[in-house]
Design a protein around this motif. Sequence first.
Motif, PDB file in Angstrom:
ATOM      1  N   ASP A 136       0.839  -1.194   0.000  1.00  0.00           N
ATOM      2  CA  ASP A 136       0.000   0.000   0.000  1.00  0.00           C
ATOM      3  C   ASP A 136       0.876   1.246   0.000  1.00  0.00           C
ATOM      4  N   GLU A 154       1.120   4.491  -5.353  1.00  0.00           N
ATOM      5  CA  GLU A 154       0.929   3.042  -5.282  1.00  0.00           C
ATOM      6  C   GLU A 154       1.890   2.313  -6.224  1.00  0.00           C
ATOM      7  N   THR A 177     -10.000  -2.062   0.039  1.00  0.00           N
ATOM      8  CA  THR A 177      -9.257  -1.261   1.005  1.00  0.00           C
ATOM      9  C   THR A 177      -9.423  -1.769   2.433  1.00  0.00           C
TER      10      THR A 177
END
Length: 265
Positions: A22, A64, A142
Amino acid sequence: RTKFLRLKVEAHRLDRNHWFIDGAFAVHPDMKSHTGAYMTFGKGMVNGASSAQKINTTSSTEAEVVAVHDNMPAILWTKYFMDAQGYPMQPSVVHQDNQSAILLGTNGKGSSGKRTRHMNIRYFFVADVQERKEITMEYCPTDEMIGDFFTKPLQGAKFRRFRNIIMNITEDENGPVNIDEIMEIHYKKMEDKRDNTNIESKDEQCAASSTKVSQECVGGKIQDGKKTASWADVVRSGTHSLTAFHTSTTRTIAARYSQLTSDVE
């Protein structure tokens, strides 16, 4: 209350590992992003990382992509080390919660739009590694992105759940923990989300918002059920011309102006 907790590592299989990576965008005072990574062979963390990125990025998508690239040495070293020990590895599974970053990591420059065109080509090394079948990238919702544990100050139930998964804890400060049930729910949620999510539908989600333009959008937009040409589409296809590209863009602007006018009336 938690000093008795210990990391326990279990391997379900030695030919496949999972990475949860992440990137937290612009969280440092100098506006640099932060990278978090977690690797497991089943239960418990075998490798983890939490570090500030060395360059400034201009969007969460770019952060990312940089996060995955920063962890590629560890991903490849783990595979080569296991191969050398006599455990041939299948492609490592890299989980990410940003669909545009997955497209860039899969297609490289082919999925680069106007908001990502400036990115250094070295970050598309990820696409080359995936093409060699050394990694495979999968979408992770997420809420199930364990990499968040290494990039954000989580609190409450989510902190305890991720901590118990990372450390493979069967008993914490609140009593016994059914880690098998937690892991089963964790992977079930990821599987259900992948089944219901087409990573190429991100453009539709961006076009559906009439109040803002998301920086996550990559490529052309959806207008009246039809996908308009992006600059990448023009470059990739020899049959497209600049005239066709500009005509498509003009029609999109005209349709948007007409919509706004009708809304005012």
